[in-house]
Design an enzyme around this catalytic site. Sequence first.
Site, PDB file in Angstrom:
ATOM      1  N   ASP A 167     -31.868  -4.898  15.988  1.00  0.00           N
ATOM      2  CA  ASP A 167     -30.905  -4.110  15.198  1.00  0.00           C
ATOM      3  C   ASP A 167     -31.208  -4.263  13.718  1.00  0.00           C
ATOM      4  OD1 ASP A 167     -28.810  -2.411  14.714  1.00  0.00           O
ATOM      5  OD2 ASP A 167     -27.252  -3.731  15.504  1.00  0.00           O
ATOM      6  N   HIS A 305     -28.692   7.183  21.201  1.00  0.00           N
ATOM      7  CA  HIS A 305     -27.749   6.627  20.213  1.00  0.00           C
ATOM      8  C   HIS A 305     -28.239   6.837  18.778  1.00  0.00           C
ATOM      9  CE1 HIS A 305     -24.943   3.973  18.249  1.00  0.00           C
ATOM     10  NE2 HIS A 305     -25.870   3.094  17.932  1.00  0.00           N
TER      11      HIS A 305
HETATM   12 FE1  N7H Z   1     -25.582   1.608  16.498  1.00  0.00          FE
HETATM   13  N1  N7H Z   1     -27.462  -1.524  19.649  1.00  0.00           N
HETATM   14  O1  N7H Z   1     -27.680  -2.597  19.154  1.00  0.00           O
HETATM   15  O2  N7H Z   1     -27.602  -1.238  20.831  1.00  0.00           O
HETATM   16  N2  N7H Z   1     -27.459   0.907  16.849  1.00  0.00           N
HETATM   17  N3  N7H Z   1     -24.827   0.335  17.881  1.00  0.00           N
HETATM   18  N4  N7H Z   1     -23.693   2.196  16.036  1.00  0.00           N
HETATM   19  N5  N7H Z   1     -26.301   2.762  15.016  1.00  0.00           N
HETATM   20  C1  N7H Z   1     -28.583   1.258  16.173  1.00  0.00           C
HETATM   21  O3  N7H Z   1     -32.232   1.442  13.783  1.00  0.00           O
HETATM   22  C2  N7H Z   1     -25.520  -0.481  18.729  1.00  0.00           C
HETATM   23  C3  N7H Z   1     -22.550   1.783  16.625  1.00  0.00           C
HETATM   24  C4  N7H Z   1     -25.568   3.601  14.206  1.00  0.00           C
HETATM   25  O4  N7H Z   1     -30.509   5.822  10.994  1.00  0.00           O
HETATM   26  C5  N7H Z   1     -29.697   0.569  16.715  1.00  0.00           C
HETATM   27  O5  N7H Z   1     -31.303  -0.323  12.878  1.00  0.00           O
HETATM   28  C6  N7H Z   1     -24.595  -1.167  19.613  1.00  0.00           C
HETATM   29  C7  N7H Z   1     -21.424   2.518  16.115  1.00  0.00           C
HETATM   30  C8  N7H Z   1     -26.422   4.220  13.208  1.00  0.00           C
HETATM   31  O6  N7H Z   1     -31.667   6.236  12.786  1.00  0.00           O
HETATM   32  C9  N7H Z   1     -29.244  -0.215  17.720  1.00  0.00           C
HETATM   33  C10 N7H Z   1     -23.350  -0.758  19.246  1.00  0.00           C
HETATM   34  C11 N7H Z   1     -21.924   3.405  15.198  1.00  0.00           C
HETATM   35  C12 N7H Z   1     -27.701   3.746  13.451  1.00  0.00           C
HETATM   36  C13 N7H Z   1     -27.810  -0.010  17.805  1.00  0.00           C
HETATM   37  C14 N7H Z   1     -23.510   0.176  18.168  1.00  0.00           C
HETATM   38  C15 N7H Z   1     -23.358   3.174  15.145  1.00  0.00           C
HETATM   39  C16 N7H Z   1     -27.597   2.835  14.588  1.00  0.00           C
HETATM   40  C17 N7H Z   1     -31.149   0.688  16.282  1.00  0.00           C
HETATM   41  C18 N7H Z   1     -22.025  -1.148  19.802  1.00  0.00           C
HETATM   42  C19 N7H Z   1     -21.217   4.413  14.364  1.00  0.00           C
HETATM   43  C20 N7H Z   1     -28.971   4.098  12.669  1.00  0.00           C
HETATM   44  C21 N7H Z   1     -31.469  -0.301  15.198  1.00  0.00           C
HETATM   45  C22 N7H Z   1     -21.803  -2.245  20.461  1.00  0.00           C
HETATM   46  C23 N7H Z   1     -20.127   5.062  14.739  1.00  0.00           C
HETATM   47  C24 N7H Z   1     -29.477   5.436  13.061  1.00  0.00           C
HETATM   48  C25 N7H Z   1     -31.686   0.337  13.859  1.00  0.00           C
HETATM   49  C26 N7H Z   1     -30.645   5.855  12.223  1.00  0.00           C
HETATM   50  C27 N7H Z   1     -28.667   2.145  15.128  1.00  0.00           C
HETATM   51  C28 N7H Z   1     -26.929  -0.601  18.713  1.00  0.00           C
HETATM   52  C29 N7H Z   1     -22.462   0.786  17.564  1.00  0.00           C
HETATM   53  C30 N7H Z   1     -24.217   3.847  14.311  1.00  0.00           C
HETATM   54  C31 N7H Z   1     -30.153  -1.112  18.557  1.00  0.00           C
HETATM   55  C32 N7H Z   1     -24.882  -2.142  20.726  1.00  0.00           C
HETATM   56  C33 N7H Z   1     -19.968   2.326  16.545  1.00  0.00           C
HETATM   57  C34 N7H Z   1     -25.989   5.179  12.116  1.00  0.00           C
END
Ligand code: N7H
Length: 450
Positions: A167, A305
């Site tokens: 992440d 996602h």
């Molecule tokens: Fe997410 N994960 O760890 O599985 N997220 N996220 N997220 N997320 C991202 O590129 C995760 C949540 C965004 O610019 C990555 O840095 C999990 C919410 C946004 O390309 C991973 C949960 C919201 C991005 C995860 C969770 C977001 C992003 C890739 C909940 C907003 C960047 C790592 C438990 C409402 C997108 C990375 C971009 C990336 C995970 C929640 C948003 C691995 C497990 C609630 C904007």
Amino acid sequence: GLNLTDIQGDILIGMKKNKELFFFFNIVNSTLFRTQLGSGILPLITPTSQLLAVDTQPTTAVNIAFSQRGLDTLGITDDLGDTSFSNGQLDNVASILGDETSNWESAFAGTSIHGVFLLASDTLDNVNATLLQVQNILEGSITEVYSLQGEARPGDQQGHEHFGFMDGISNPAVTGFALSPLPGQQVLDPGLFLLGETGDTVTRPAWAKDGSFLAFRQLQQRVPEFNKFLVDNALSNPNLTADQNAELLGARMMGRWKSGAPVDLAPTVDDPVLAADPQRNNNFNYSHPGFDITTDQTHCPFSAHLRKTNPRAGLTPENTANHIIRAGIPYGPEVTDAESASNTSSTDPSLERGLAFVAYQSDISNGFAFLQQIWANNAKFPGGKASEPGVDPIIGTDGSGIADVARTPSGLDPDDPTRIITIEQDFVVSRGGEYFFSPSLSAIQNTFAL
Ligand code: N7H
């Protein structure tokens, strides 16, 4: 440039420590609290400038933020210009975020959270020592309502969240702060994240300048259930083993492999070298010469996602309004053998695990709430595609406020993008949260402190 000695450190750069405590408090004596805030607490608050170099970083970084109820309690009556903030997160819950409220932690469903301390360090001992110091300074003017201990995962899982994915790779670059943006990193106005800066068009009280809204969410992750789903629905690429086909499905749901390699650039096999290269691991936008971005899901599913929460070239012109800076950290222990064997998360509260999600923005309804409601929970987003994308397979719900409603994202199977792989249960369960305002250090001194 921005005034980095005045902006709290978590907003633009994140505290990036292995332990981070979220200590939610109630103010029981407003006058005493305000007196002690300026003399005792302010010197402990970590500005951005201190986090920029290792030799200026404090042993324990400290940030503070207040809910609307906290501002009310302190007698701060100015309208900050954000109705999501002033109404509080519970008000958003069913209609906007789609959470099942019965899953909310009672502290977040109540009315006593006035603020939160963020305490980050390398060890729990340091965090606890600083908490004690803060409590001593405040002389009983606050009481604990709830706390959540964030912790990086152990060993080679450090930096990975509980599903196993790396992440913290893609965050926007902020004009006036990130002087050399990485390839593929979108460069955005500071006013998207900091009140009163270029790009913030809302009228704010002058003292709110360089503050930011912090959307906090306790997001439980059902890891054994997620893993079982991947095995049960593994893809069928003949060149991959069964395990690899399960990994491939997970990568396509996320938009990145566990290593962090983007599936848009590494569609069928993981590429750890790409994952580790900051010059390349964010340098993609879902468009490929010779492929039509409205039909092509051979690289990345429309529903992934990553793509749902930042569609990049999928919107023309590229979106410059709906962005957040993420600064979350995992919480809770590793999956136990018993949980793995039963493919089921324990109901023991001490074994709950997930993401202590933190998002900064200058407008919650254009930031976190927008990404969750208008993008992740909206099966039709992004529009104009050959097949309906479906909701986000990681964080999406159908928006009904009922948990575990079946979700039907398309595009997960690269060999048959119209095939629907039905997801019967939620792998991420919202346990609630709150909206806070993280003021500048000068606002703490001149407006909050007495
Ligand atoms: Fe997410 N994960 O760890 O599985 N997220 N996220 N997220 N997320 C991202 O590129 C995760 C949540 C965004 O610019 C990555 O840095 C999990 C919410 C946004 O390309 C991973 C949960 C919201 C991005 C995860 C969770 C977001 C992003 C890739 C909940 C907003 C960047 C790592 C438990 C409402 C997108 C990375 C971009 C990336 C995970 C929640 C948003 C691995 C497990 C609630 C904007």
